[in-house]
Design a protein around this motif. Structure first.
Motif, short mmCIF file in Angstrom:
data_model
loop_
_atom_site.label_atom_id
_atom_site.label_comp_id
_atom_site.label_asym_id
_atom_site.label_seq_id
_atom_site.Cartn_x
_atom_site.Cartn_y
_atom_site.Cartn_z
N ASP A 190 0.67 -1.34 -0.02
CA ASP A 190 0.07 0.11 -0.02
C ASP A 190 0.82 1.34 -0.13
OD1 ASP A 190 -2.34 -1.09 0.06
OD2 ASP A 190 -2.78 -1.12 1.95
N VAL A 241 2.70 3.88 -6.93
CA VAL A 241 2.07 3.10 -7.67
C VAL A 241 2.52 3.13 -9.38
CG1 VAL A 241 -0.16 2.44 -8.93
CG2 VAL A 241 -0.28 3.04 -6.32
N ASP A 242 2.72 4.58 -9.73
CA ASP A 242 3.45 4.83 -11.14
C ASP A 242 4.59 4.00 -11.21
OD1 ASP A 242 1.15 6.01 -11.59
OD2 ASP A 242 2.09 8.14 -11.07
N ILE A 260 -4.33 -0.50 -2.76
CA ILE A 260 -4.00 0.15 -4.09
C ILE A 260 -4.39 -1.00 -5.26
CG2 ILE A 260 -2.29 1.72 -2.92
CD1 ILE A 260 -0.04 -0.42 -4.03
N HIS A 261 -4.99 -2.08 -4.79
CA HIS A 261 -5.05 -3.26 -5.95
C HIS A 261 -5.71 -2.70 -7.18
CE1 HIS A 261 -7.43 -6.16 -7.88
NE2 HIS A 261 -6.54 -7.07 -7.73
N ASP A 262 -6.79 -1.98 -7.09
CA ASP A 262 -7.73 -1.41 -8.01
C ASP A 262 -6.92 -0.38 -9.12
OD1 ASP A 262 -9.50 -3.29 -7.21
OD2 ASP A 262 -10.72 -1.83 -6.70
N GLU A 263 -6.41 0.62 -8.28
CA GLU A 263 -5.59 1.60 -9.18
C GLU A 263 -4.44 0.80 -9.63
OE1 GLU A 263 -2.85 5.29 -7.99
OE2 GLU A 263 -3.49 4.38 -6.30
N PHE A 264 -3.69 0.06 -9.16
CA PHE A 264 -2.57 -0.69 -9.75
C PHE A 264 -3.04 -1.45 -10.97
CE2 PHE A 264 0.14 -4.52 -10.78
CZ PHE A 264 1.25 -4.02 -10.79
N GLU A 290 -5.56 -1.11 -13.02
CA GLU A 290 -6.07 -0.02 -13.86
C GLU A 290 -4.72 0.58 -14.84
OE1 GLU A 290 -8.63 3.94 -14.55
OE2 GLU A 290 -8.69 2.93 -12.56
N LYS A 291 -3.90 0.95 -13.97
CA LYS A 291 -2.65 1.68 -14.63
C LYS A 291 -1.99 0.77 -15.29
CE LYS A 291 -2.50 5.79 -11.50
NZ LYS A 291 -1.59 6.55 -10.69
N LYS A 336 -3.66 -0.14 -18.50
CA LYS A 336 -3.46 1.10 -19.74
C LYS A 336 -1.92 1.13 -20.13
CE LYS A 336 -7.05 4.06 -17.76
NZ LYS A 336 -7.17 5.53 -17.00
#
Length: 447
Positions: free
Chosen positions: A229, A233-234, A264-268, A270-271, A274
């Motif tokens: 967490d 993430v980027d 942060i699972h969903d954000e990771f 998704e990114k 992409k």
């Protein structure tokens, strides 16, 4: 056309290496160093042609092939320097009329068996150390990529490496078992260095046991990539992209399991999806925009398909990719799966392809337990900005190499190797040359 060597040719190559060994081992370290240095210079002078050979042989994008040649040559440069730093010891004796010395001497003929995914670097990482130590070698390259080994041999000749010091025995898949058995059982071979699957490594170890040979084994991996967490993430996404999809996922240290903490699972995911869709381009390795070449053969494609089918049947979701690419043959779409569990094949076996399965976890202890559940332990990666957590996890991961906030960790200066069923010994670094040296104790009495 490439020769298809068999057992007889393998035995002849071993004899040639044995006969050349005494003179090469007696050569002053400075002279061995100079010839290895010249070999390095010739590789750099011919790096474009060498890179194109790699791309033609295994489909690796030309940019990656260029990177491999520079990496490959760096091992010759490094071990040219290490050749002059093979130091012994003088030990204080317990008796006044004695002097005690420790010498380091070459083990003898080394059999070098290498894979197709890094057909140049996996040779020089072994051969550079062996020749620096004063050993001679017999190289059996992968049947898919013999030309890189032969090209290195041509440059070795130009660099003044004497006949018999570097020998190549290319062979077909049908001859591989017979040639491998000779290299592992011939009494003139003192050392075996192998990079490949754990299953094959175990077979070679059994062969080597008969004559108690020295062995180095760089075997399969099942690398975890943990994102906590606290991670950036980027940066984690960038590291994940590099670690997973380099060489289309066909590296022994590439990530095979992504473990992402629930916060942060969903954000990771998704990114990451992409980034895959934006930055990865499947195509011919000679096309400048290609980042993903083909898999090595149909069998490799079928394994990726099998892992995806198994995961989806158990509830995993395909976020992107998931099928053969429209280019056909051995091309496969870079694939990302979510809702993955540890019961799925893709988290239990090394895929060796462009498949990224993501497992959601809750606690640090849970992530470490999942990461360490494998019977192999080559590389592991994790992203965190918590200093205490960084120390804890780095020490607890049961792997030979750890990348902390970094997805690419291989470097000539650093020891490469694993624990558990990922192998024995280390390559590269100051430790790599020790794999080709014997320690001899000399006691001088009556002084």
């Amino acid at each position: 056309r490439v020769s298809d060597c068999g057992a007889a040719e393998a035995r002849a190559a071993v004899r040639a290496a044995h006969e050349a060994g005494a003179a090469w081992g007696r050569l002053p370290a400075k002279e061995r160093s100079a010839r290895l240095r010249r070999w390095y210079e010739l590789m750099m002078e011919n790096k474009e042609e060498l890179a194109r050979i790699i791309t033609a042989e295994n489909g690796k994008p030309l940019k990656e092939a260029h990177g491999e040649i520079v990496y490959s040559a760096s091992f010759l440069e490094w071990f040219a320097e290490e050749a002059r730093r093979i130091y012994g010891d003088v030990i204080p004796a317990s008796a006044k009329d004695r002097r005690v010395l420790v010498l380091k001497q070459p083990v003898g003929v080394a059999a070098v068996i290498t894979p197709w995914n890094f057909p140049s670097a996996m040779i020089t990482r072994k051969v550079g150390a062996a020749l620096a130590a004063g050993c001679t070698v017999v190289v059996k390259p992968a049947e898919d990529t013999p030309l890189s080994a032969l090209a290195l041999g041509e440059l070795a000749n130009q660099a003044g490496i004497p006949a018999g010091v570097y020998n190549v025995v290319p062979c077909s898949r049908q001859q591989t078992a017979a040639v491998g058995e000779v290299l592992c059982t011939d009494p003139l071979v003192s050392k075996i260095s192998f990079t490949g699957s754990t299953a094959t490594g175990k077979i070679l170890l059994k062969h080597a046991a008969g004559t108690v040979k020295r062995v180095s084994m760089e075997l399969g991996g099942h690398a975890p990539f943990i994102v906590f967490d606290s991670a950036n993430v980027d940066r984690a996404v960038a590291g994940a992209l590099a670690s997973k999809y380099r060489n289309s996922g066909q590296t022994c240290v590439c990530t095979n399991r992504f473990l992402v903490q629930k916060g942060i699972h969903d954000e990771f995911v998704e990114k990451f999806a992409k980034a895959i869709e934006k930055e990865l381009h499947v195509g011919n390795g000679f096309d400048a925009k290609t980042t993903q070449g083909p898999l090595i053969n149909e069998k490799a494609v079928e394994k990726v398909e099998k892992h995806i089918k198994d995961a989806v049947s158990q509830g995993a979701s395909i976020v992107t990719g998931g099928k053969r690419h429209s280019l056909g043959k051995n091309f496969f779409e870079p694939t990302l799966l979510s809702n993955v569990t540890t019961k799925m094949l893709c988290t239990q076996e090394e895929t060796f392809g462009p498949l990224a399965p993501v497992i959601r976890f809750e606690t640090e202890a849970e992530a470490v337990a999942i990461a360490n559940a494998a019977n192999v332990g080559l590389a592991g990666y994790f992203y965190s900005q918590d200093p205490a957590q960084i120390w804890r996890v780095a020490e607890q991961l049961e792997v030979g190499m750890v990348g902390v906030n970094e997805g690419i960790i291989s470097s000539v200066e650093c020891p490469f190797g694993g624990v558990k069923e990922s192998g024995l010994g280390r390559e590269g670094s100051k430790y790599g040359i020790d794999e080709y040296l014997e320690i001899k104790y000399v006691c001088l009495g009556g002084l």
